[in-house]
Design a protein around this motif. Structure first.
Motif, mmCIF file in Angstrom:
data_model
loop_
_atom_site.group_PDB
_atom_site.id
_atom_site.type_symbol
_atom_site.label_atom_id
_atom_site.label_comp_id
_atom_site.label_asym_id
_atom_site.label_seq_id
_atom_site.Cartn_x
_atom_site.Cartn_y
_atom_site.Cartn_z
ATOM 1 N N THR A 46 10.256 2.006 -2.369
ATOM 2 C CA THR A 46 9.165 1.876 -3.165
ATOM 3 C C THR A 46 9.452 0.861 -3.995
ATOM 4 O OG1 THR A 46 8.287 4.088 -2.781
ATOM 5 C CG2 THR A 46 7.802 3.083 -4.882
ATOM 6 N N ALA A 47 8.605 -0.050 -4.468
ATOM 7 C CA ALA A 47 9.004 -1.238 -5.205
ATOM 8 C C ALA A 47 7.611 -2.310 -5.277
ATOM 9 C CB ALA A 47 10.107 -1.972 -5.031
ATOM 10 N N VAL A 48 7.709 -3.218 -6.257
ATOM 11 C CA VAL A 48 6.918 -4.385 -6.015
ATOM 12 C C VAL A 48 7.600 -5.470 -5.506
ATOM 13 C CG1 VAL A 48 5.544 -6.313 -7.113
ATOM 14 C CG2 VAL A 48 5.515 -3.794 -8.204
ATOM 15 N N GLY A 50 11.547 -26.105 -9.475
ATOM 16 C CA GLY A 50 12.088 -24.949 -9.897
ATOM 17 C C GLY A 50 11.759 -23.653 -9.024
ATOM 18 N N THR A 51 11.750 -22.577 -9.632
ATOM 19 C CA THR A 51 11.669 -21.391 -8.936
ATOM 20 C C THR A 51 10.080 -20.988 -8.968
ATOM 21 O OG1 THR A 51 14.011 -20.797 -9.036
ATOM 22 C CG2 THR A 51 12.600 -18.970 -8.501
ATOM 23 N N HIS A 52 9.598 -20.457 -7.992
ATOM 24 C CA HIS A 52 8.433 -19.927 -7.920
ATOM 25 C C HIS A 52 8.157 -18.590 -7.380
ATOM 26 C CE1 HIS A 52 6.787 -24.206 -9.452
ATOM 27 N NE2 HIS A 52 7.874 -24.568 -8.359
ATOM 28 N N TRP A 53 7.363 -18.049 -8.128
ATOM 29 C CA TRP A 53 6.984 -16.536 -7.642
ATOM 30 C C TRP A 53 5.531 -16.281 -7.334
ATOM 31 C CZ3 TRP A 53 11.025 -13.100 -6.834
ATOM 32 C CH2 TRP A 53 12.541 -13.591 -7.296
ATOM 33 N N GLY A 54 5.348 -15.254 -6.703
ATOM 34 C CA GLY A 54 4.008 -14.595 -6.397
ATOM 35 C C GLY A 54 3.771 -13.589 -7.311
ATOM 36 N N GLN A 55 2.673 -12.986 -7.514
ATOM 37 C CA GLN A 55 2.465 -11.995 -8.375
ATOM 38 C C GLN A 55 2.866 -10.425 -7.859
ATOM 39 O OE1 GLN A 55 0.321 -12.768 -6.113
ATOM 40 N NE2 GLN A 55 -0.411 -10.935 -5.321
ATOM 41 N N GLY A 56 3.102 -10.448 -6.859
ATOM 42 C CA GLY A 56 3.709 -9.181 -5.934
ATOM 43 C C GLY A 56 2.838 -8.399 -5.432
ATOM 44 N N THR A 57 3.160 -7.678 -4.655
ATOM 45 C CA THR A 57 2.422 -6.560 -4.116
ATOM 46 C C THR A 57 3.334 -5.171 -4.151
ATOM 47 O OG1 THR A 57 0.752 -5.850 -1.907
ATOM 48 C CG2 THR A 57 3.004 -6.967 -1.396
ATOM 49 N N GLN A 58 2.390 -3.881 -4.449
ATOM 50 C CA GLN A 58 3.057 -2.726 -4.704
ATOM 51 C C GLN A 58 3.399 -2.140 -3.349
ATOM 52 O OE1 GLN A 58 4.380 -0.811 -7.566
ATOM 53 N NE2 GLN A 58 5.042 0.300 -5.749
ATOM 54 N N VAL A 59 4.383 -1.504 -2.981
ATOM 55 C CA VAL A 59 4.699 -0.868 -1.746
ATOM 56 C C VAL A 59 5.142 0.584 -2.355
ATOM 57 C CG1 VAL A 59 6.167 -0.427 0.216
ATOM 58 C CG2 VAL A 59 5.253 -2.866 -0.324
ATOM 59 N N THR A 60 4.276 1.753 -2.035
ATOM 60 C CA THR A 60 4.685 3.140 -2.130
ATOM 61 C C THR A 60 4.859 3.789 -1.065
ATOM 62 O OG1 THR A 60 3.351 2.893 -4.175
ATOM 63 C CG2 THR A 60 4.071 5.096 -3.527
ATOM 64 N N GLY A 120 0.794 -1.274 -0.095
ATOM 65 C CA GLY A 120 -0.196 0.151 0.046
ATOM 66 C C GLY A 120 0.731 1.328 -0.004
ATOM 67 N N LEU A 121 0.190 2.386 0.319
ATOM 68 C CA LEU A 121 0.919 3.906 0.454
ATOM 69 C C LEU A 121 1.047 4.026 1.738
ATOM 70 C CD1 LEU A 121 1.713 6.461 -0.911
ATOM 71 C CD2 LEU A 121 -0.448 7.131 -0.619
ATOM 72 N N VAL A 122 2.212 4.405 2.059
ATOM 73 C CA VAL A 122 2.704 4.753 3.751
ATOM 74 C C VAL A 122 3.693 5.916 3.531
ATOM 75 C CG1 VAL A 122 4.682 2.747 3.355
ATOM 76 C CG2 VAL A 122 3.557 3.894 5.570
ATOM 77 N N GLN A 123 3.709 6.663 4.373
ATOM 78 C CA GLN A 123 4.456 7.907 4.383
ATOM 79 C C GLN A 123 5.929 7.435 5.080
ATOM 80 O OE1 GLN A 123 2.738 10.660 7.078
ATOM 81 N NE2 GLN A 123 1.459 11.546 5.520
ATOM 82 N N PRO A 124 6.884 8.255 4.733
ATOM 83 C CA PRO A 124 8.066 7.970 4.995
ATOM 84 C C PRO A 124 8.183 7.819 6.692
ATOM 85 C CG PRO A 124 8.408 9.575 3.254
ATOM 86 C CD PRO A 124 7.162 9.371 3.424
ATOM 87 N N GLY A 125 8.818 6.816 7.174
ATOM 88 C CA GLY A 125 9.193 6.508 8.428
ATOM 89 C C GLY A 125 8.245 5.750 9.178
ATOM 90 N N GLY A 126 7.003 5.377 8.246
ATOM 91 C CA GLY A 126 5.918 4.217 8.438
ATOM 92 C C GLY A 126 6.314 3.023 8.336
ATOM 93 N N TYR A 134 6.322 -13.765 6.324
ATOM 94 C CA TYR A 134 5.730 -12.246 6.309
ATOM 95 C C TYR A 134 7.178 -11.369 6.373
ATOM 96 C CZ TYR A 134 2.133 -14.586 8.956
ATOM 97 O OH TYR A 134 0.826 -15.175 9.190
ATOM 98 N N LEU A 135 7.208 -10.268 6.240
ATOM 99 C CA LEU A 135 8.116 -9.227 5.968
ATOM 100 C C LEU A 135 7.503 -7.771 6.646
ATOM 101 C CD1 LEU A 135 10.982 -8.668 4.819
ATOM 102 C CD2 LEU A 135 9.771 -7.623 2.974
ATOM 103 N N GLN A 136 8.112 -7.920 7.888
ATOM 104 C CA GLN A 136 7.511 -6.478 8.761
ATOM 105 C C GLN A 136 8.527 -5.320 8.197
ATOM 106 O OE1 GLN A 136 5.199 -6.070 10.791
ATOM 107 N NE2 GLN A 136 5.861 -3.692 10.909
ATOM 108 N N MET A 137 8.203 -4.287 7.790
ATOM 109 C CA MET A 137 8.709 -3.122 7.111
ATOM 110 C C MET A 137 8.594 -2.056 7.722
ATOM 111 S SD MET A 137 8.439 -3.877 3.111
ATOM 112 C CE MET A 137 6.735 -3.207 3.350
#
Length: 117
Positions: free
Chosen positions: A91-93, A104-114, A10-16, A80-83
């Motif tokens: 900011t990235a997917v 082999g290697t498997h990936w999820g579809q990703g989640t956007q972090v802004t 999701g969208l989060v402010q710097p420091g969040g 989980y990834l606590q950020m």
């Protein structure tokens, strides 16, 4: 069929803070190391963090060390990834990953972090 589904971006402010989840199915989750990667447009995918099958050892990219924490719940087949202390450059997917020797290697579809004010 191996499936990885990320959520929590999701969208989060710097420091969040944000907590990403990667729910999995189709393989024996408790047997494998899990990893998080991130990617921005035009750039190569970047390793973020990994955690061993039992959760006893984790590894982080220098850019996130001390701010991000990877964890897993083998009863829920979820990693989980606590950020914390997020920066605009985070900011990235974000995608989770598993390497299964047979399939082999498997990936999820990703989640956007802004991260933006």
């Amino acid at each position: 069929q191996v499936q990885l589904v990320e959520s929590g971006g999701g969208l989060v402010q710097p420091g969040g803070s944000l907590r990403l989840s990667c729910s999995t199915s189709g393989f024996t989750f408790r047997s494998y190391t899990m990893r998080w990667y991130r990617q921005t447009p035009g750039a190569e995918r970047e390793f973020v963090a990994s955690i061993t099958s039992t959760g006893g050892w984790s590894n982080y990219a220098d850019s996130v060390k001390g701010r991000f924490t990877i964890s897993r719940d083998n009863a829920k087949n979820t990693v989980y990834l606590q950020m914390n202390s997020l920066k605009p450059e985070d900011t990235a997917v974000y995608s989770c990953n598993v390497l299964i020797p047979v399939s082999g290697t498997h990936w999820g579809q990703g989640t956007q972090v802004t991260v933006s004010s």
